[in-house]
Design a protein around this motif. Structure first.
Motif, PDB file in Angstrom:
ATOM      1  N   GLY A  16      -9.126   1.308   8.831  1.00  0.00           N
ATOM      2  CA  GLY A  16      -8.591   0.538   7.503  1.00  0.00           C
ATOM      3  C   GLY A  16      -7.872   1.463   6.534  1.00  0.00           C
ATOM      4  N   PRO A  17      -7.153   0.864   5.310  1.00  0.00           N
ATOM      5  CA  PRO A  17      -6.453   1.764   4.634  1.00  0.00           C
ATOM      6  C   PRO A  17      -7.202   2.760   3.787  1.00  0.00           C
ATOM      7  CG  PRO A  17      -5.818  -0.527   4.326  1.00  0.00           C
ATOM      8  CD  PRO A  17      -7.017  -0.512   5.292  1.00  0.00           C
ATOM      9  N   SER A  18      -8.574   2.765   3.739  1.00  0.00           N
ATOM     10  CA  SER A  18      -9.386   3.774   2.989  1.00  0.00           C
ATOM     11  C   SER A  18      -9.750   4.846   3.969  1.00  0.00           C
ATOM     12  CB  SER A  18     -10.601   2.856   2.275  1.00  0.00           C
ATOM     13  OG  SER A  18     -10.411   1.957   1.843  1.00  0.00           O
ATOM     14  N   THR A  19      -9.027   5.046   5.109  1.00  0.00           N
ATOM     15  CA  THR A  19      -9.870   5.961   6.070  1.00  0.00           C
ATOM     16  C   THR A  19      -9.064   7.320   5.609  1.00  0.00           C
ATOM     17  OG1 THR A  19      -9.808   4.286   7.655  1.00  0.00           O
ATOM     18  CG2 THR A  19      -9.802   6.601   8.472  1.00  0.00           C
ATOM     19  N   GLY A  23      -5.855   5.028   9.827  1.00  0.00           N
ATOM     20  CA  GLY A  23      -5.697   4.861   8.720  1.00  0.00           C
ATOM     21  C   GLY A  23      -3.946   4.384   8.170  1.00  0.00           C
ATOM     22  N   VAL A  24      -3.592   4.874   7.033  1.00  0.00           N
ATOM     23  CA  VAL A  24      -2.259   4.527   6.545  1.00  0.00           C
ATOM     24  C   VAL A  24      -1.785   5.634   5.898  1.00  0.00           C
ATOM     25  CG1 VAL A  24      -2.731   2.104   6.691  1.00  0.00           C
ATOM     26  CG2 VAL A  24      -2.923   3.443   4.569  1.00  0.00           C
ATOM     27  N   ARG A  25      -0.354   5.645   5.836  1.00  0.00           N
ATOM     28  CA  ARG A  25       0.491   6.774   4.960  1.00  0.00           C
ATOM     29  C   ARG A  25       1.140   5.834   3.936  1.00  0.00           C
ATOM     30  NH1 ARG A  25       1.991  10.887   9.511  1.00  0.00           N
ATOM     31  NH2 ARG A  25       0.281  12.716   9.095  1.00  0.00           N
ATOM     32  N   VAL A  26       0.986   6.056   2.686  1.00  0.00           N
ATOM     33  CA  VAL A  26       2.150   5.198   1.724  1.00  0.00           C
ATOM     34  C   VAL A  26       3.700   5.886   2.130  1.00  0.00           C
ATOM     35  CG1 VAL A  26       2.731   4.699  -0.595  1.00  0.00           C
ATOM     36  CG2 VAL A  26       0.257   4.834   0.104  1.00  0.00           C
ATOM     37  N   ARG A  27       4.598   4.765   2.506  1.00  0.00           N
ATOM     38  CA  ARG A  27       5.780   5.255   2.711  1.00  0.00           C
ATOM     39  C   ARG A  27       6.447   4.806   1.441  1.00  0.00           C
ATOM     40  NH1 ARG A  27       5.352   9.163   5.375  1.00  0.00           N
ATOM     41  NH2 ARG A  27       4.860   9.261   7.615  1.00  0.00           N
ATOM     42  N   ASP A  28       6.364   3.721   0.792  1.00  0.00           N
ATOM     43  CA  ASP A  28       7.267   2.984  -0.376  1.00  0.00           C
ATOM     44  C   ASP A  28       6.074   2.813  -1.315  1.00  0.00           C
ATOM     45  OD1 ASP A  28       8.439   1.608  -2.120  1.00  0.00           O
ATOM     46  OD2 ASP A  28       9.222  -0.097  -0.447  1.00  0.00           O
ATOM     47  N   SER A  29       5.756   3.790  -2.235  1.00  0.00           N
ATOM     48  CA  SER A  29       5.245   3.665  -3.504  1.00  0.00           C
ATOM     49  C   SER A  29       5.430   2.566  -4.265  1.00  0.00           C
ATOM     50  CB  SER A  29       4.751   4.910  -3.932  1.00  0.00           C
ATOM     51  OG  SER A  29       5.906   5.454  -4.623  1.00  0.00           O
ATOM     52  N   GLU A  30       6.321   2.176  -4.558  1.00  0.00           N
ATOM     53  CA  GLU A  30       6.949   1.181  -5.458  1.00  0.00           C
ATOM     54  C   GLU A  30       6.509   0.066  -5.050  1.00  0.00           C
ATOM     55  OE1 GLU A  30       7.673   1.629  -8.598  1.00  0.00           O
ATOM     56  OE2 GLU A  30       7.647   3.758  -8.209  1.00  0.00           O
ATOM     57  N   LEU A  73       0.508  -5.386   2.090  1.00  0.00           N
ATOM     58  CA  LEU A  73       0.760  -3.956   1.869  1.00  0.00           C
ATOM     59  C   LEU A  73       1.595  -3.582   3.254  1.00  0.00           C
ATOM     60  CD1 LEU A  73      -2.535  -3.020   0.606  1.00  0.00           C
ATOM     61  CD2 LEU A  73      -0.501  -2.804  -0.622  1.00  0.00           C
ATOM     62  N   LYS A  74       1.592  -4.191   4.257  1.00  0.00           N
ATOM     63  CA  LYS A  74       2.043  -3.391   5.420  1.00  0.00           C
ATOM     64  C   LYS A  74       3.344  -3.061   5.482  1.00  0.00           C
ATOM     65  CE  LYS A  74       0.849  -5.705   9.245  1.00  0.00           C
ATOM     66  NZ  LYS A  74       0.636  -6.736  10.541  1.00  0.00           N
ATOM     67  N   ALA A  75       4.221  -3.702   4.691  1.00  0.00           N
ATOM     68  CA  ALA A  75       5.568  -3.275   4.670  1.00  0.00           C
ATOM     69  C   ALA A  75       5.998  -2.028   4.222  1.00  0.00           C
ATOM     70  CB  ALA A  75       6.421  -4.481   4.249  1.00  0.00           C
ATOM     71  N   PHE A  76       4.866  -1.583   3.328  1.00  0.00           N
ATOM     72  CA  PHE A  76       5.037  -0.550   2.570  1.00  0.00           C
ATOM     73  C   PHE A  76       4.311   0.662   3.129  1.00  0.00           C
ATOM     74  CE2 PHE A  76       5.323  -4.353  -0.167  1.00  0.00           C
ATOM     75  CZ  PHE A  76       6.683  -4.455  -0.296  1.00  0.00           C
TER      76      PHE A  76
END
Length: 246
Positions: free
Chosen positions: A193-196, A213-220, A235-238
Motif C-alpha cells: 500500500g502507499p503507506s509502506t 509501496g510507492v515513490r512520488v514522481r509528480d508531487s503537484e 493517485l496512480k498516475a503520479f
C-alpha cells in the motif's frame, strides 16, 4: 525498541536539516513535501474527536522534519499519519534493490495456498478469488461486507496461512507487530500500500518478505489528487509502484 521507534530512528538522520514545507491531510491520503522536494504519502487515519483532529499545540507547516517524525510515537492517529508520510518521503527515494513486476508474479500463489489478506484490496482480491484454496480477508469495524471477517478472527486463521498480504495502514493503527506475531507458516508475507516504508532493514528480523509501496514522481499531481479526496486510483498516475525484497 518497538517497530515504530525503530522506524523513527532510521528516518532521523536524513530528516535533519529538512523542514516540512507542505502538508495536505486529505480524506483518503495525506501528502507531505520536505525541503529539497522529497514527497511522501500515507493513508489518512481519522478517529472521532471534538472540533480538532490534531492537537492544538502541534504545528506542522515549517516544522523540522526530525521533530515531525516523533509523531510516529504519538497517541494521536493524525500525528502518526503525517509522521509516516514524512518517513516515506525520506526512505522511499533512496537507491534500493527494486524488484520489478506485479506483486502476484513475485509471490506466485498456488491452487493449494491458503491466503490471508489484512485489509481489503479489491483488485488483489479479484485476482486471487477462485485461484487459491482459501482466501480470508480481515477488516476493522463492526459493519463488515460480504465475505469479510472481523479482525478478532485473525488468531484462528493467520497461523494457517501460506501467503499473507498486510496493509501498511497497520503501521499507523499500531497493529502490525501483533499481526506478524501470529504468522507461523507463511512462505511470503507482503506489506503493501502507499503507506509502506521501503525500508527492508527495518523488517529483517520479522516475518516480512516483500515490501510493495510507492515513490512520488509528480508531487503537484499528488497534492491535487489528495486535496480532491481521491483514493489510490486517482493517485496512480503520479506515483511509481515499487517492490523491494527484505
Amino acid at each position: 525498541m518497538n517497530l515504530y521507534a525503530r522506524l523513527m530512528e532510521m528516518a532521523l538522520p536524513p530528516a535533519r536539516g529538512r523542514l516540512l514545507e507542505r502538508v495536505f491531510v486529505g480524506l483518503g491520503y495525506t501528502a507531505v513535501e520536505l525541503t529539497g522536494g522529497l514527497a511522501g504519502l500515507a493513508y489518512t487515519l481519522f478517529e472521532a474527536g471534538c472540533c480538532e483532529y490534531i492537537p492544538r499545540e502541534v504545528v506542522l507547516h515549517g516544522r523540522p522534519a526530525d521533530l515531525v517524525l516523533r509523531g510516529l510515537l504519538s497517541p494521536h492517529p493524525l500525528e502518526r499519519t503525517v509522521a509516516l508520510a514524512v518517513a516515506n518521503a525520506l526512505l522511499n527515494h533512496r537507491e534500493l534493490p527494486v524488484v520489478p513486476g506485479d506483486v502476484l508474479d513475485l509471490v506466485r500463489p498456488q491452487p493449494e495456498d491458503e491466503v490471508a489478506m489484512v485489509g481489503y484490496f479489491e483488485p488483489l482480491y479479484r485476482k486471487l478469488s477462485g485461484r487459491v484454496k482459501n482466501l480470508w480477508v480481515f477488516e476493522k469495524g463492526e459493519r463488515l461486507g460480504p465475505g469479510l471477517l472481523s479482525e478478532a478472527e485473525m488468531p484462528e486463521f493467520l497461523p494457517r496461512a501460506s501467503l499473507v498480504f498486510v496493509t501498511s495502514v497497520t503501521l499507523i493503527n499500531r497493529t502490525l507487530e501483533d499481526i506478524l506475531f501470529r504468522i507461523e507458516r507463511a512462505r511470503e508475507v507482503v506489506l503493501l500500500g502507499p503507506s509502506t516504508p521501503l525500508a527492508p532493514e527495518l523488517f529483517r528480523d520479522l516475518p516480512v518478505s516483500l515490501l510493495s509501496g510507492v515513490r512520488v514522481r509528480d508531487s503537484e499531481g499528488v497534492f491535487r489528487a489528495v486535496a480532491e479526496a481521491r483514493g489510490f486510483p486517482g493517485l496512480k498516475a503520479f506515483v511509481e509502484k515499487v517492490n523491494v525484497r527484505v
